[in-house]
Design a protein around this motif. Sequence first.
Motif, PDB file in Angstrom:
ATOM      1  N   GLY A  92      -1.842  30.462   5.751  1.00  0.00           N
ATOM      2  CA  GLY A  92      -2.184  29.432   4.788  1.00  0.00           C
ATOM      3  C   GLY A  92      -2.947  28.235   5.326  1.00  0.00           C
ATOM      4  N   THR A  93      -2.773  27.940   6.604  1.00  0.00           N
ATOM      5  CA  THR A  93      -3.467  26.775   7.175  1.00  0.00           C
ATOM      6  C   THR A  93      -3.978  27.141   8.565  1.00  0.00           C
ATOM      7  OG1 THR A  93      -1.541  25.884   8.329  1.00  0.00           O
ATOM      8  CG2 THR A  93      -1.830  25.199   6.036  1.00  0.00           C
ATOM      9  N   THR A  99      -9.071  34.023   7.824  1.00  0.00           N
ATOM     10  CA  THR A  99      -8.858  32.575   7.899  1.00  0.00           C
ATOM     11  C   THR A  99      -8.309  32.112   6.542  1.00  0.00           C
ATOM     12  OG1 THR A  99     -11.156  32.268   7.261  1.00  0.00           O
ATOM     13  CG2 THR A  99     -10.653  32.148   9.620  1.00  0.00           C
ATOM     14  N   PRO A 100      -7.715  30.898   6.478  1.00  0.00           N
ATOM     15  CA  PRO A 100      -7.090  30.459   5.226  1.00  0.00           C
ATOM     16  C   PRO A 100      -8.068  30.457   4.040  1.00  0.00           C
ATOM     17  CG  PRO A 100      -6.496  28.991   7.027  1.00  0.00           C
ATOM     18  CD  PRO A 100      -7.534  29.924   7.558  1.00  0.00           C
ATOM     19  N   THR A 101      -7.638  30.978   2.928  1.00  0.00           N
ATOM     20  CA  THR A 101      -8.387  30.927   1.670  1.00  0.00           C
ATOM     21  C   THR A 101      -7.457  31.372   0.533  1.00  0.00           C
ATOM     22  OG1 THR A 101     -10.266  31.793   0.424  1.00  0.00           O
ATOM     23  CG2 THR A 101      -9.277  33.300   2.009  1.00  0.00           C
ATOM     24  N   CYS A 121      -0.824  29.923  -1.498  1.00  0.00           N
ATOM     25  CA  CYS A 121      -0.073  28.659  -1.466  1.00  0.00           C
ATOM     26  C   CYS A 121       1.408  28.917  -1.683  1.00  0.00           C
ATOM     27  CB  CYS A 121      -0.613  27.685  -2.509  1.00  0.00           C
ATOM     28  SG  CYS A 121      -0.493  28.240  -4.225  1.00  0.00           S
ATOM     29  N   GLY A 128      -6.850  24.153   4.900  1.00  0.00           N
ATOM     30  CA  GLY A 128      -5.828  25.162   4.695  1.00  0.00           C
ATOM     31  C   GLY A 128      -5.700  25.275   3.200  1.00  0.00           C
ATOM     32  N   ILE A 129      -4.901  26.194   2.717  1.00  0.00           N
ATOM     33  CA  ILE A 129      -4.658  26.254   1.275  1.00  0.00           C
ATOM     34  C   ILE A 129      -3.912  24.968   0.915  1.00  0.00           C
ATOM     35  CG2 ILE A 129      -3.544  27.536  -0.577  1.00  0.00           C
ATOM     36  CD1 ILE A 129      -3.940  30.072   1.152  1.00  0.00           C
ATOM     37  N   GLY A 155      -0.042  36.129   1.741  1.00  0.00           N
ATOM     38  CA  GLY A 155      -0.662  34.812   1.939  1.00  0.00           C
ATOM     39  C   GLY A 155      -0.483  33.969   0.698  1.00  0.00           C
ATOM     40  N   ASP A 170     -10.726  25.209  -0.540  1.00  0.00           N
ATOM     41  CA  ASP A 170      -9.857  26.338  -0.179  1.00  0.00           C
ATOM     42  C   ASP A 170     -10.033  27.584  -1.038  1.00  0.00           C
ATOM     43  OD1 ASP A 170      -8.697  25.383  -2.506  1.00  0.00           O
ATOM     44  OD2 ASP A 170      -6.715  25.033  -1.681  1.00  0.00           O
ATOM     45  N   TYR A 195      -2.434  29.767  11.200  1.00  0.00           N
ATOM     46  CA  TYR A 195      -3.379  30.745  11.773  1.00  0.00           C
ATOM     47  C   TYR A 195      -3.271  30.744  13.302  1.00  0.00           C
ATOM     48  CZ  TYR A 195      -8.150  32.743  12.432  1.00  0.00           C
ATOM     49  OH  TYR A 195      -9.237  33.489  12.777  1.00  0.00           O
ATOM     50  N   GLY A 240       2.071  31.526   2.298  1.00  0.00           N
ATOM     51  CA  GLY A 240       1.163  31.579   3.459  1.00  0.00           C
ATOM     52  C   GLY A 240       1.653  30.727   4.615  1.00  0.00           C
TER      53      GLY A 240
END
Lengths: 420, 165
Positions: free
Chosen positions: A331-332, A357-359, A300, A101-102, A298, A65, A336, A303
């Motif tokens: 977050g995931t 996208t999640p990161t 953890c 996801g995160i 966003g 992630d 999304y 998000g």
Amino acid sequence: MGMTMTQKILAAHAGLDEVRPGQLINVRLDQVLGNDITTPVAINEFEKAGFTSVFDRARINIVLDHFVPNKDVKSAQQSKQCRDFARRHEIVNFFDVGKMGIEHALLPEQGIVTAGDTIIGADSHTCTYGAVGAFSTGGGSTDMAAAMATGSLWFKVPSAIRFVLKGALQPRVSGKDVILHIIGKIGVDGALYKSMEFTGEGVASLSMDDRLCICNMAIEAGAKNGIFPVDDVTVAYLSGRSQRPWTVYEADADAEYDETIEIDLSAIEPTVSWPHLPENTHTAKESEHITIDQVVIGSCTNGRLEDMQAAYEILNGKHVADGVRVIIIPGTMAVYKACIKNGWTEAFVDAGCVVSTPTCGPCLGGYMGILADHERCVSTTNRNFVGRMGHVTSEIYLASPAVAAASALTGHITDPREVE
Amino acid sequence: MNANGRVFKYPDNVDTDVIIPARYLNSQDAKELAQHCMEDIDPEFVRKVHEGDIIVGGWNFGCGSSREHAPLVIKTCGVSCVIAKSFARIFYRNSINIGMPILECEAASDAIENGDEVSIDFDTGVITNVTKGEMYQAEPFPPFIQDIIRAGGLMNSIRAKEGNA
């Protein structure tokens, strides 16, 4: 003498009738976690020590992630090392691009962590899962290596601070404001080595997303873990989601706490942490003179779906201020997808934001929004340390998604109630 | 076990982002990472540090991220011990787990200045400030943790226990 909720979970997982603060114990773990930065180091330690098999392939979680989709060759090599290890050991919960996801948004959402669990993660924000009534804490890569090999780990039993929550939050005030307010009150080492146990009639008014956000930043007060009691909100969240049966632990009525702090939720204002420590808190209203270059929504910390919803409600039909770059990171993959399905992604783009996208990306200065010298960012992330998001002279102001979205519209830090 | 060296003194709340910025964490090579140790708080550190030198911090040293890379780069730079008033708990764990000596001592942190020569006796926890001619007493580790450090870190200690079982 009674035990705190955390102490009861630890005692049960150490096979002991009771534990005392300061006691060193060996604890059986329900889940182990690592990411694309910490897992490679753990794999090296695991293999260097001569281990060839993991204790339980269904209880190890590897989530790519931090730097994915990979930002450069070196980070791609680290992901590859995680991927190869996961394949070789048939790790059940391996989350690669498209599925990831995160980590701290993903594991609760997928029902992998549940009430009564003990969880160690090679990531400091592993303390997030206290929101579902688990003992959950961050460790290092060697901790992860030892946990993957043996399924257990050493811990010092923490004492606790009890936070008694009263009342309910005002509109546009969220869990993020609660935890920033608390860190501002007790300081970045105010709960060092301790548990933060949240209780009181105010707990019932907090959503699971609020609780996850609050526990997520327990580490920012130095805490070992944050934890909420299991109530109707928890049970509603875990039902149909938790992959395993859960166990409810409650603090004893005569449990001892180092300190009890009352928090009146109804008195908390939208709160902002100024550089360069999360304890430097001010209300958003006191911060309105601060102009900004970038907004990040966003991480953890913030998000999740309610975070995206708050941003949508403020940004929908409006446009971000000239000269402000707004980066929104669900977050995931589920969050999304929900943003797309609900039309929120389109509203974000129409408002002049980009949606990733999640990161973890910009939160730790990885990529996707690095700051140049002297730039200022309002961010829903968790740390505003020197150089955290880019240049050493750049500045991060921590805030909720509502404050971040409102600030995006005006170009300066803004109380969300001012733009509605 | 003893240590002796010159002191690099830092303030309270030294975080792991300044010890080793995340922009370098696409590598896990300790020697490569160590070239950036303390970069965002003291760009001269890597050029000036010698084998055996000692870092002295204040409260909450090593706060922030769980990255084990932080104590690892300090160790790889040749630092023989970090002394602080308190350590962030994950940094504390990580240091023990990788066999990087750390000591909690408020008096030492208050009195020792940048550039002082300091020697440490790990068995007794006595810290001697050679420059100032002062001594400070640090809390010794509990036996459980001493065993991990003596084994050279957590993985070795687990292996040793398995061997005895």
